[in-house]
Motif scaffolding. Structure first.
Motif, short mmCIF file in Angstrom:
data_model
loop_
_atom_site.label_atom_id
_atom_site.label_comp_id
_atom_site.label_asym_id
_atom_site.label_seq_id
_atom_site.Cartn_x
_atom_site.Cartn_y
_atom_site.Cartn_z
N TRP A 1 3.19 8.79 -7.52
CA TRP A 1 4.42 8.60 -6.75
C TRP A 1 5.14 7.35 -7.27
CZ3 TRP A 1 4.06 9.78 -0.81
CH2 TRP A 1 3.53 11.06 -0.63
N LYS A 2 6.45 7.45 -7.38
CA LYS A 2 7.23 6.36 -7.98
C LYS A 2 8.33 5.92 -7.02
CE LYS A 2 10.01 5.31 -12.12
NZ LYS A 2 10.55 5.87 -13.37
N TYR B 1 0.82 -1.20 0.00
CA TYR B 1 0.00 0.00 0.00
C TYR B 1 0.86 1.26 0.00
CZ TYR B 1 -3.17 -3.72 1.08
OH TYR B 1 -3.86 -4.91 1.01
N CYS B 2 0.62 2.12 -0.96
CA CYS B 2 1.38 3.36 -1.12
C CYS B 2 1.34 4.17 0.17
CB CYS B 2 0.77 4.15 -2.28
SG CYS B 2 1.62 5.72 -2.60
N GLY C 1 0.12 -0.59 -10.02
CA GLY C 1 1.02 0.45 -10.48
C GLY C 1 1.68 0.17 -11.82
N HIS D 1 9.55 4.33 1.66
CA HIS D 1 8.54 3.28 1.71
C HIS D 1 9.16 1.97 2.20
CE1 HIS D 1 4.85 1.29 1.03
NE2 HIS D 1 5.15 0.72 -0.12
N VAL E 1 11.75 7.20 -2.87
CA VAL E 1 10.80 7.89 -3.73
C VAL E 1 11.57 8.59 -4.84
CG1 VAL E 1 8.97 9.61 -3.84
CG2 VAL E 1 9.26 8.24 -1.77
N HIS F 1 1.33 7.19 0.58
CA HIS F 1 0.60 8.45 0.41
C HIS F 1 -0.85 8.30 0.90
CE1 HIS F 1 -1.20 11.57 -2.60
NE2 HIS F 1 -1.03 12.11 -1.39
N ARG G 1 5.32 2.91 -10.16
CA ARG G 1 4.60 4.16 -10.00
C ARG G 1 3.15 3.90 -9.59
NH1 ARG G 1 5.83 9.10 -11.96
NH2 ARG G 1 7.28 8.27 -13.53
N CYS G 2 2.74 4.49 -8.48
CA CYS G 2 1.36 4.38 -8.02
C CYS G 2 0.44 5.08 -9.02
CB CYS G 2 1.22 5.00 -6.64
SG CYS G 2 -0.46 4.90 -5.96
N LEU H 1 -0.20 -0.73 -4.68
CA LEU H 1 0.82 -0.62 -5.73
C LEU H 1 0.78 -1.78 -6.71
CD1 LEU H 1 3.85 0.63 -3.58
CD2 LEU H 1 2.43 1.96 -5.16
#
Length: 445
Positions: free
Chosen positions: A94-95, A69-70, A80, A120, A102, A72, A88-89, A77
């Motif tokens: 976000w990558k 889970y991202c 992604g 992350h 990140v 953010h 990348r989400c 993901l």
């Protein structure tokens, strides 16, 4: 039998459960390399010890295993984009790279420096023996990665059946270290024959014994244990024994007695308390052996036929009684279930998600099962109390040196050295000397 408390210690692996935390101190065979065959390919969901993860192979071939889970807004993901050395989400772009750094935050001002403040969850990975491995424990306790027993060299030929099962890891592992059941449950696939050693062909295995009542003897080690199932051979039963020697390498691996065509191993990895990844492996040192698809066909566990793309049974399930063929049973098939793994699965799943061991009635053929439970419960308790981790104590024997064994030997042969490397024989002899010293000291007192 076990107490309810002991059964909990043995089986529970989620969160802070001692068994799961102990397992996290080992390199874990998380998924098959074939699941990440393509660079910039589709991510793969992975579940270990109740934790949801996502795995991907980036543009350079590097493998990342991240929290699913991202960080953010907690979108998965798994959906992604795997591109340009990062995942990348989809939600806000976000990558992340394979280390959890990140790389881009397209939804945030570049001058904010926010990307440098976010890291992350990412776990170290290795690749060997047909698996992607992950370490999920504290970095300061991370052991050196070493080749597994079924891939002692890069040239090893490894074929793997993978099946995702809705039951606890321990009841599966107990099946893998239970030699007595093979003479009944697998009797239509492991057939007695007047042969000199165990063999294999396209339809079944052969073994040189009709004895269904093995005498079990166990030898504890600092990595697990070795045990011998001693049977009467068909030929020369007065002077010889047929020995099937299984090696348990805690916590995930059982090295099953080989046949003349290939070695056999099982690897059991808990997904959570009530589901597990079961792996059944045939391997050689690079000569002969059996191809991957032939092995899966032999085991009646082919992806797209017996299993879905996520390695879950789709043809034979508990809901349809595994399509057990009672007519075939009347005609001589012992179980009415094709394939050695499917026969085992019906037994394991019939015990429920977590087997109730508080009302069992164990016998002499269950000695290895009793030792497994004692060993792992004691290991979990010791670990929880701040002690060492089983398999990480000296003297250390490289896993690539560990083997199982089967064969007909004279009755006076000491089975404890059969199939053992020089390093292991030296270690085992030292253990026997230590045990003798303890016995003498106890007698003196």
């Amino acid at each position: 039998m076990l107490t309810a408390e002991e059964n909990e210690i043995l089986c529970r692996v989620e969160g802070e459960a001692p068994m799961g935390q102990l397992m996290r101190r080992h390199w874990i065979p998380a998924l098959l390399s074939e699941q990440l065959a393509e660079r910039d390919g589709a991510p793969v969901r992975v579940r270990l010890f109740g934790e949801d993860l996502v795995a991907f192979r980036d543009s350079d071939g590097e493998i990342g295993i991240l929290g699913e889970y991202c960080p953010h807004r907690k979108a998965s993901l798994f959906f992604g984009r795997n591109e340009e050395c990062g995942l990348r989400c989809l939600y806000h772009g976000w990558k992340f790279d394979t280390k959890g750094n990140v790389l881009e935050m397209v939804s945030e001002p570049a001058e904010s420096g926010f990307a440098d403040k976010v890291k992350h969850k990412a776990y170290p990975t290795q690749e060997a023996g047909g698996f992607v491995w992950v370490y999920m424990g504290p970095r300061e306790a991370m052991p050196a990665f070493e080749p597994p027993p079924w891939a002692p060299t890069p040239e090893a030929k490894v074929s793997i059946v993978k099946i995702v099962l809705p039951c606890n890891w321990a009841q599966i592992m107990e099946g893998q270290i239970d030699s007595a059941h093979s003479s009944s449950l697998h009797s239509s696939d492991m057939k007695p024959a007047r042969v000199e050693t165990a063999g294999a062909n396209a339809t079944h295995w052969t073994r040189p014994s009709t004895d269904k009542n093995p005498r079990i003897q166990v030898q504890l080690t600092n990595y697990g244990f070795r045990y011998a199932a001693v049977r009467k051979p068909i030929k020369n039963a007065q002077t010889h024994d047929y020995i099937r020697l299984t090696t348990y390498v805690a916590p995930f691996t059982a090295l099953i007695p080989p046949n003349s065509s290939y070695n056999v191993a099982s690897v059991i990895v808990p997904r959570d308390d009530v589901s597990s990844d079961f792996h059944f492996i045939a391997w050689t040192d690079g000569k002969g052996g059996i191809d991957q698809e032939a092995w899966r066909k032999f085991c009646v566990a082919q992806v797209g036929i017996d299993l879905d793309s996520n390695y879950r049974p789709m043809l034979r399930t508990r809901a349809n009684n595994y399509l057990q063929d009672r007519k075939a049973m009347k005609l001589g098939d012992f179980t009415g279930l094709p394939g050695i793994p499917n026969q085992d699965i019906a037994m394991w799943e019939s015990m429920g998600p977590i087997a109730d061991r508080t009302s069992e009635r164990l016998g002499a053929s269950d000695i290895a099962i009793v030792q497994f439970r004692r060993l792992m419960i004691d290991a979990a308790r010791k670990f929880a109390a701040g002690g060492g981790t089983i398999g990480h104590v000296e003297p250390h024997i490289p896993q690539a040196k560990l083997r199982s064994y089967q064969g007909i030997v004279l009755k006076d042969v000491d089975w404890r050295t059969l199939g053992a490397s020089e390093e292991e024989i030296s270690y085992l002899e030292g253990m026997e000397e230590d045990e003798t010293d303890r016995e003498m000291a106890s007698a003196a007192e």
